[in-house]
Write a protein that holds these residues in place. Structure first.
Motif, PDB file in Angstrom:
ATOM      1  N   ASN A 395       0.802  -1.223   0.000  1.00  0.00           N
ATOM      2  CA  ASN A 395       0.000   0.000   0.000  1.00  0.00           C
ATOM      3  C   ASN A 395       0.835   1.274   0.000  1.00  0.00           C
ATOM      4  OD1 ASN A 395       1.008  -0.381   2.580  1.00  0.00           O
ATOM      5  ND2 ASN A 395      -0.824   0.360   3.612  1.00  0.00           N
ATOM      6  N   ARG A 396       1.865   1.282  -0.789  1.00  0.00           N
ATOM      7  CA  ARG A 396       2.664   2.498  -0.872  1.00  0.00           C
ATOM      8  C   ARG A 396       3.072   2.741  -2.314  1.00  0.00           C
ATOM      9  NH1 ARG A 396       8.425   0.433   1.724  1.00  0.00           N
ATOM     10  NH2 ARG A 396       9.351  -0.308  -0.227  1.00  0.00           N
ATOM     11  N   ALA A 397       3.372   4.009  -2.592  1.00  0.00           N
ATOM     12  CA  ALA A 397       3.844   4.352  -3.931  1.00  0.00           C
ATOM     13  C   ALA A 397       5.179   3.675  -4.194  1.00  0.00           C
ATOM     14  CB  ALA A 397       3.983   5.863  -4.058  1.00  0.00           C
ATOM     15  N   MET A 398       5.407   3.310  -5.438  1.00  0.00           N
ATOM     16  CA  MET A 398       6.642   2.642  -5.807  1.00  0.00           C
ATOM     17  C   MET A 398       7.675   3.661  -6.271  1.00  0.00           C
ATOM     18  SD  MET A 398       5.063  -0.629  -7.878  1.00  0.00           S
ATOM     19  CE  MET A 398       6.661  -1.391  -8.202  1.00  0.00           C
ATOM     20  N   THR A 399       8.921   3.390  -5.954  1.00  0.00           N
ATOM     21  CA  THR A 399      10.009   4.213  -6.451  1.00  0.00           C
ATOM     22  C   THR A 399      10.367   3.773  -7.868  1.00  0.00           C
ATOM     23  OG1 THR A 399      11.742   2.725  -5.658  1.00  0.00           O
ATOM     24  CG2 THR A 399      10.901   4.377  -4.093  1.00  0.00           C
ATOM     25  N   SER A 400      11.213   4.559  -8.517  1.00  0.00           N
ATOM     26  CA  SER A 400      11.630   4.206  -9.879  1.00  0.00           C
ATOM     27  C   SER A 400      12.372   2.874  -9.900  1.00  0.00           C
ATOM     28  CB  SER A 400      12.521   5.313 -10.454  1.00  0.00           C
ATOM     29  OG  SER A 400      11.789   6.517 -10.575  1.00  0.00           O
TER      30      SER A 400
END
Length: 706
Positions: A395-400
């Motif tokens: 449930n978190r944004a993904m990094t590049s």
């Protein structure tokens, strides 16, 4: 190539564990020849510099070594000092945006935008690691309704189901398609063969010795007959299950005949009950499975759910402006089952499970779809993503760096690399890596469990499970990139990553994400030559060009439903929901010079469309079939290779599919918009000018719209 969805998530335990020594970790033979040792990938990153005198400079707390019988950590447990060079992973749900997120999550998605806003979240739990945030305007102006829409990978379903309060005693029968190589599930579950065999052995023992059949043997036979007859009488039994029951029933009838005629035929001359093996089947069969019914009294820590017939959001769209609205309750009917889940604090979710929606009986394109609804009002973007964690999903944004995992996964699928030995081995190692990462988290954070009760321990362990899935993605990338690189002719992963066509950054197109193919990016001359003189086209049948362009996207049947566009615009919407084609938009390969009349959209530069890992095609009309159990599906005729698609017969029956849709005003702007009349052209130009669009694909709109 999902996260370890096959990992057991049913019970969360928090017993302290310890990092495995390198010699304790199993590394399959041959791995060192092509890639890094998996143990190296688990070495924590160096901790950031800590200002002198700060609390973080102190030595970490001691880690308890014991656990009491109630499941909590005992107070007198032995302790082990956490090494200061092992950073502790924060397991708190972030309330602020991830600073290095590949795509920022909007706090408030723009109201009324029909396609929504794509976000990169969920790790390997979500298809394309993507979700869409839509803010529906309210018909009565009482505030927008914000919704997260996504599709789970099939492997991730077990995680979500473990979050629900479901009754294992109350089950709902559903029919599903399964690949079987052996006994049918109902046979194993009810132990039909074992009951029959037990009766046969007992009968033969008595017949062989010339003894009367005792009461307990007759009970064995009656029990077996009753169990088999239940399958025969069950209206939900499939043809395959009835065939199995018929075989056993014939065997049981033979046993009864031997009892009735005991002594008439010598035992060793045909008087014994013949021995048979279990009924087995190889191939795809329809079997009856029991879908867990929601529990009457949800256990603490689990989410209350109700089961109902499947449905879709029934929104409305303004044909002139393309703005979407929804009253928060209206839904259209669908063929299948779904769970409605109470997430608390006014949040709800709707999930359509793979397991309960048969590939042969239900709408294939709705399987795995998840909706999360916020309370009415604006500003719930971050909370909607956070609520994925309530369902045991990342449930978190993904990094590049993490996004590269999805890029590799999609390229492996699109290029058919999953069967390559090195790739196959790397994927197996990657699946194992999440378990090792979880053990590391248990070890370094076990002190957080001190003093927690059972529910708190379960919640903490859930966070560890989610964090393990997310935090090991960058490590998985290193492992799998190396295997992919050497499998396609590169020296190593670094050389592949440095190649011109390797671009792991997703593109936000419309309300979804697209991923490019590095094989096409590294072979542009051959691709351009193959498509020379060819175009991709989309005929507009049920709706006007102006209405389509007012939304800014050419959307699939499934996407149109969420946007509020009425059904009946596609040529085969109903059938496409069962073939799976409803998740994609359809185009055809044509000779560019022959495409002159409208209404239709034309891409004279197809490379901008086909450089997409979701593209697939048939050289004849198959309704976009991806459902393996649909009669129109064909593994030999379906291709994901754009070079082969370019060679399709340019008649009207070939079909090219792209998942979700195309961004008509941006990345996928058509080369030509062919109108059916001057009046339609005037209307299309007016719509584009109202949106402030003066150029499409670098050309003035009055040259594009014809």
């Amino acid at each position: 190539m999902g996260s370890s969805g096959k990992t057991t998530h049913t019970t969360y335990t928090t017993a302290p564990t310890y990092p495995l020594a390198p010699e304790e970790i199993e590394v399959e033979e041959g791995q060192a020849a092509w890639g890094e040792d998996i143990t190296e990938l688990l070495i924590p990153e160096p901790p950031p510099a800590v200002p002198e005198g700060s609390p973080g400079e102190a030595v970490a707390e001691a880690v308890p070594q014991g656990q009491d019988q109630e499941g909590g950590v005992s107070g007198d447990a032995q302790t082990e000092q956490v090494p200061p060079d092992v950073p502790e992973t924060s397991l708190d749900v972030p309330s602020a945006p991830v600073p290095d997120a590949a795509l920022p999550i909007p706090a408030a998605p723009p109201e009324g935008v029909a396609a929504g806003v794509p976000v990169l979240v969920g790790g390997a739990d979500l298809q394309d690691s993507a979700a869409t945030l839509i803010s529906y305007s309210s018909p009565n102006d009482t505030g927008p309704r914000e919704v997260l829409l996504t599709t789970l990978t099939e492997d991730a379903e077990a995680k979500l189901m473990d979050a629900l309060a479901l009754s294992e005693e109350k089950l709902i029968p559903v029919q599903v398609q399964e690949e079987i190589n052996g006994r049918l599930p109902v046979d194993e579950d009810k132990q039909l063969y074992e009951k029959c065999s037990k009766a046969a052995i007992s009968i033969n023992h008595r017949l062989k010795n010339g003894q009367p059949i005792p009461a307990h043997t007759l009970d064995y036979l009656a029990t077996a007959k009753g169990a088999v007859q239940e399958v025969v009488d069950n209206p939900d039994s499939t043809q395959d299950e009835l065939a199995m029951a018929g075989t056993y029933k014939q065997w049981l009838d033979g046993m009864q005949h031997r009892i009735d005629t005991a002594g008439q035929v010598p035992y060793d001359q045909g008087g014994k009950v013949p021995k048979i093996g279990p009924y087995e089947h190889t191939g795809t069969v329809t079997v009856t499975k029991m879908m867990p019914s929601p529990s009457d009294e949800p256990a603490s820590g689990l989410l209350a759910a109700t089961v109902r017939d499947a449905s879709r959001i029934k929104a409305s769209i303004d044909p002139d402006t393309g703005a979407t609205s929804w009253d928060g309750t209206s839904r259209s009917k669908a063929n299948g089952k779904e769970y409605k889940i109470d997430l608390g604090e006014g949040y709800t979710a709707v999930y359509r499970p793979y397991g309960a929606n048969s590939e042969g009986k239900s709408e294939y394109s709705l399987r795995g779809q998840l909706e999360i609804h916020a309370p009415q009002g604006s500003g719930h973007g971050h909370d909607l993503v956070t609520r994925l964690g309530d369902l045991h999903l990342v449930n978190r944004a993904m990094t590049s760096k993490e996004a590269e995992w999805t890029y590799l996964a999609n390229n492996i699928d699109a290029q058919g690399l999953g069967s390559k030995p090195k790739v196959k081995e790397a994927l197996a190692q990657a699946a194992h890596m999440e378990e090792l990462q979880l053990q590391e988290l248990f070890h370094t954070n076990a002190h957080q469990a001190v003093g927690l009760d059972g529910d708190q321990l379960s919640g903490l362990a859930k966070k560890w499970q989610i964090e393990a899935a997310a935090s090991c993605l960058s490590k998985k990338v290193r492992l799998v990139r190396e295997a992919v690189a050497t499998s396609v002719g590169f020296t190593d992963g670094a050389e592949l990553a440095a190649s011109a066509g390797y671009d792991p950054t997703p593109k936000a197109t419309g309300g979804w994400l697209t991923w490019g193919r590095f094989d096409l990016g590294n072979n542009k001359p051959a691709l351009a030559q193959a498509w020379k003189g060819k175009a991709l086209t989309h005929n507009v049948h049920g709706g006007s060009l102006a209405a389509i362009l007012s939304t800014g996207v050419l959307a699939s049947t499934e996407r149109r439903a969420t946007m509020g566009i009425s059904s009946g615009l596609g040529m085969s919407e109903h059938d496409d929901k069962y073939t799976g084609g409803a998740s994609s938009v359809f185009m055809r390969v044509r000779n560019s010079a022959h495409v002159k009349t409208g209404p239709q959209l034309v891409w004279d530069d197809p490379l901008k469309v086909v450089n997409n890992t979701s593209v697939y095609g048939y050289n004849s009309d198959h309704f976009g079939a991806v459902n393996p159990d649909h009669h129109l599906h064909s593994t030999t005729k379906l291709t994901k290779d754009p070079l082969k698609i370019a060679k399709f017969n340019t008649g009207i029956n070939n079909e090219v599919m792209v998942r979700h849709g195309l961004d008509l005003l941006g990345e996928h702007a058509p080369s030509r918009i062919l109108c059916s009349s001057s009046q339609e052209r005037t209307k299309v130009l007016a719509v584009l000018k109202a949106k402030g669009i003066e150029h499409l694909g670098g050309k003035p709109i009055d040259q594009v719209v014809q």
